[in-house]
Structure formats: structure tokens, C-alpha cells
Design a protein around this motif. Structure first.
Motif, short mmCIF file in Angstrom:
data_model
loop_
_atom_site.label_atom_id
_atom_site.label_comp_id
_atom_site.label_asym_id
_atom_site.label_seq_id
_atom_site.Cartn_x
_atom_site.Cartn_y
_atom_site.Cartn_z
N PRO A 27 0.83 -1.21 0.00
CA PRO A 27 0.00 0.00 0.00
C PRO A 27 0.86 1.26 0.00
O PRO A 27 1.89 1.34 0.69
N LEU A 28 0.47 2.22 -0.82
CA LEU A 28 1.12 3.53 -0.90
C LEU A 28 2.56 3.45 -1.39
O LEU A 28 3.31 4.42 -1.26
N ASP A 29 2.97 2.31 -1.93
CA ASP A 29 4.36 2.13 -2.39
C ASP A 29 5.36 2.45 -1.29
O ASP A 29 6.45 3.00 -1.55
N LEU A 30 5.03 2.08 -0.08
CA LEU A 30 5.87 2.45 1.05
C LEU A 30 7.28 1.87 0.98
O LEU A 30 8.27 2.61 1.18
N PRO A 31 7.48 0.57 0.68
CA PRO A 31 8.86 0.05 0.59
C PRO A 31 9.68 0.75 -0.49
O PRO A 31 10.87 1.02 -0.28
N TYR A 32 9.06 1.04 -1.62
CA TYR A 32 9.79 1.72 -2.69
C TYR A 32 10.21 3.12 -2.25
O TYR A 32 11.36 3.54 -2.50
N LYS A 33 9.33 3.83 -1.58
CA LYS A 33 9.67 5.18 -1.13
C LYS A 33 10.75 5.15 -0.05
O LYS A 33 11.62 6.04 -0.01
N VAL A 34 10.70 4.13 0.81
CA VAL A 34 11.75 4.01 1.83
C VAL A 34 13.10 3.73 1.18
O VAL A 34 14.13 4.31 1.56
N CYS A 35 13.11 2.85 0.18
CA CYS A 35 14.37 2.52 -0.51
C CYS A 35 14.90 3.70 -1.31
O CYS A 35 16.12 3.82 -1.51
N LYS A 36 14.02 4.58 -1.77
CA LYS A 36 14.44 5.75 -2.51
C LYS A 36 14.97 6.85 -1.61
O LYS A 36 15.63 7.78 -2.09
N PHE A 37 14.67 6.79 -0.31
CA PHE A 37 15.18 7.77 0.65
C PHE A 37 16.69 7.69 0.66
O PHE A 37 17.27 6.61 0.81
N LEU A 38 17.36 8.84 0.48
CA LEU A 38 18.79 8.85 0.19
C LEU A 38 19.64 8.06 1.18
O LEU A 38 20.47 7.23 0.76
N PRO A 39 19.52 8.23 2.49
CA PRO A 39 20.36 7.44 3.40
C PRO A 39 20.16 5.93 3.24
O PRO A 39 21.12 5.15 3.25
N VAL A 40 18.89 5.52 3.07
CA VAL A 40 18.61 4.10 2.88
C VAL A 40 19.17 3.63 1.54
O VAL A 40 19.75 2.53 1.44
N LYS A 41 19.03 4.46 0.52
CA LYS A 41 19.54 4.09 -0.80
C LYS A 41 21.05 3.92 -0.78
O LYS A 41 21.60 3.02 -1.43
N LEU A 42 21.74 4.78 -0.04
CA LEU A 42 23.19 4.66 0.05
C LEU A 42 23.61 3.36 0.72
O LEU A 42 24.55 2.69 0.28
N VAL A 43 22.90 3.00 1.80
CA VAL A 43 23.22 1.75 2.50
C VAL A 43 22.96 0.56 1.57
O VAL A 43 23.80 -0.36 1.46
N LEU A 44 21.82 0.56 0.88
CA LEU A 44 21.50 -0.55 -0.02
C LEU A 44 22.52 -0.64 -1.16
O LEU A 44 22.94 -1.74 -1.53
#
Length: 286
Positions: free
Chosen positions: A100-117
Motif C-alpha cells: 500500500p502507498l508504495d511504502l517500501p519503494y519510497k523508503v528505498c528511494k530515501f537517500l540514506p537508505v539508498k546509500l546503504v542498499l
């Protein structure tokens, strides 16, 4: 850092277990790429064609193993023999496309999370390249080119099979052939494979294997973070331009274009104006 402590850290990095955290990061990044490749049509496509969406994501996630197995004469479907990895990839795919609401995608797109991933995925990429070279070395002990190719396809198989992955989604893009315009990950995997082969098969590199592995992992992580934060997408380009200019005819082509131009600037061209097939001198005689 104390050399012994640094070597111990390098040994710990080589022993890292890829499942589940590193594989989960890899799956998340790949599913993000597929979702962004679909652009605004990702929502509708995932609802109308869930099987094609799942197949394209699974092909991208396991592309390196599939292609490496195929090239080394092993069953391509061995990439799916680990049920835990397949279930993990399917779970990440489902969360990325159907939450719902594409929440995991938005979290992964958040810059600090994206850098860690991104950093975790690059460590996983280093492991895949090393495994590809090691596997090819067991099958073909003197096939150095085979080892390098296996490392490349194992480390960046998703880009190489992008054409087939898009075809699963009904999109035909023949210009997406990776070998026409190799991306930086492909070039980096080629360089890493070459170094691994030198380390395994020659005495040119005297450093311990764990230090070589750790150095390549740092190389992958550093340039990936530089790409995300600083926009440095391909540090190999200046060296490629220099190599092509010197060895691939660039200088001679430039000289070949320059010489006729210089001649054309200094050599006058006499053109007689004609009218009705007669020259000016001819009309004077008439």
C-alpha cells in the motif's frame, strides 16, 4: 590501522554470509530498477501482467548466475535451486510492487537508505565476481579469458540480459545491448575479474587474497557512492578516450580530416560561369 588488524578485517569481509541481508539489498535495488524502467506504467503493468512482472524481476535478480551457468555448460535453471533465495527475491518483489502507498519503494528511494542498499549491493557484486572467476578456474584451469568473462557476467548479468528482461515485459529495445555501450559496472567487473585472475594464477600480486578481495570491494563501494552523491558515473572514460585516440585510429582520422581541409583553404578553384551551355569566353567570341 595496524596491518594485522587490517588483514583480520579483510578476512572477516571475505567470510561474510550473503544470505539474507546482502541478497535482500540486491533484490531491492534490482526491483527498483525494473520499477523505474516501467516508469509511470509500473502500477498498471504490475496489476495487469503480474507473471511477466515477476519473471522480469527474477531474471534480473538471478541474471548473473543464469548466464554464467549457460556459458560454462551447466543448466541455467540451477540459479533457482536455492528455494530460500527464490522466496526472498519473490518477497522483495511483492513488497516493491504491491505494498500500500508504495511504502517500501519510497523508503528505498530515501537517500540514506539508498546509500546503504547501494553499498551492500556492491559488496555482494564483489562476491559474485569472485565466485564467477573461482568457478570458471575449477572447470578451465588455464582458460584465463573464460575466467574473466565468467566474472563479468556473474557480477553484472542483469545489464547484459536487459534486452531479454525487457522482452519479457513486451518491450523490444535492440539498442540496449550492453556490449555496444558498456556501463561502468560492466567495466568494473572486467577489471576486478582481471585482478582476481592475476591473484589466483600468477605471482604478480604478492598481497594475500583476502586483501585483494577487500580492496576490490572498497573500489566497488567507493565508486557507487560517488555515482550517487557526486555524479561520477564512469571514471574509465578519460582513459578510454586516450586509448582510442592513440591505438584505435583517432589521431590518424583527425589528421585525415584536417589535411584535405587545409588544401581546400589554400588552393583556389576556378569555375567558369556558364549560361545555356556557353562559357563567358565563348560568348565573347560569338
Amino acid at each position: 590501522m595496524d596491518p594485522e588488524a587490517f588483514l583480520e578485517l579483510a578476512n572477516e569481509v571475505t567470510k561474510l554470509k550473503m544470505f539474507p541481508y546482502f541478497e535482500a539489498a540486491h533484490c531491492a535495488i534490482v526491483c527498483m530498477y525494473v520499477k523505474e524502467d516501467l516508469a509511470s506504467g509500473s502500477h498498471m503493468f504490475s496489476r495487469k501482467h503480474p507473471l511477466a512482472c515477476w519473471l522480469s524481476c527474477m531474471l534480473s535478480i538471478f541474471a548473473g548466475t543464469i548466464l554464467c551457468n549457460f556459458l560454462l555448460g551447466e543448466p541455467a535453471l540451477l540459479a533457482f535451486k536455492n528455494s530460500n533465495s527464490l522466496l526472498l527475491a519473490t518477497g522483495v518483489w511483492y513488497l516493491m510492487f504491491y505494498s500500500p502507498l508504495d511504502l517500501p519503494y519510497k523508503v528505498c528511494k530515501f537517500l540514506p537508505v539508498k546509500l546503504v542498499l547501494a553499498a551492500v549491493k556492491e559488496v555482494y557484486r564483489c562476491k559474485k565476481v569472485h565466485d564467477g572467476v573461482a568457478h570458471a578456474a575449477m572447470l578451465y584451469p588455464t582458460g584465463y579469458l573464460i575466467m574473466i568473462i565468467a566474472g563479468i557476467v556473474k557480477g553484472n548479468g542483469g545489464a547484459i540480459l536487459k534486452l531479454l528482461e525487457r522482452l519479457f515485459r513486451g518491450v523490444w529495445t535492440p539498442s540496449a545491448v550492453e556490449f555496444m555501450q558498456p556501463s561502468f559496472p560492466t567495466k568494473a567487473c572486467a577489471a576486478a575479474s582481471f585482478i582476481f585472475v592475476l591473484n589466483k594464477k600468477t605471482n604478480l600480486i604478492s598481497a594475500p587474497s583476502s586483501l585483494v578481495y577487500f580492496g576490490i570491494a572498497i573500489f566497488f563501494v567507493y565508486f557507487k557512492l560517488s555515482s550517487v552523491l557526486l555524479g561520477i558515473h564512469d571514471p574509465f572514460v578519460p582513459f578510454e578516450n586516450l586509448f582510442c585516440a592513440v591505438f584505435m585510429g583517432g589521431i590518424w582520422d583527425a589528421l585525415g580530416h584536417a589535411v584535405p581541409t587545409a588544401k581546400g583553404e589554400h588552393t583556389p578553384i576556378k569555375v567558369d560561369s556558364t549560361k545555356n551551355g556557353k562559357t563567358e569566353s565563348g560568348r565573347k567570341k560569338d
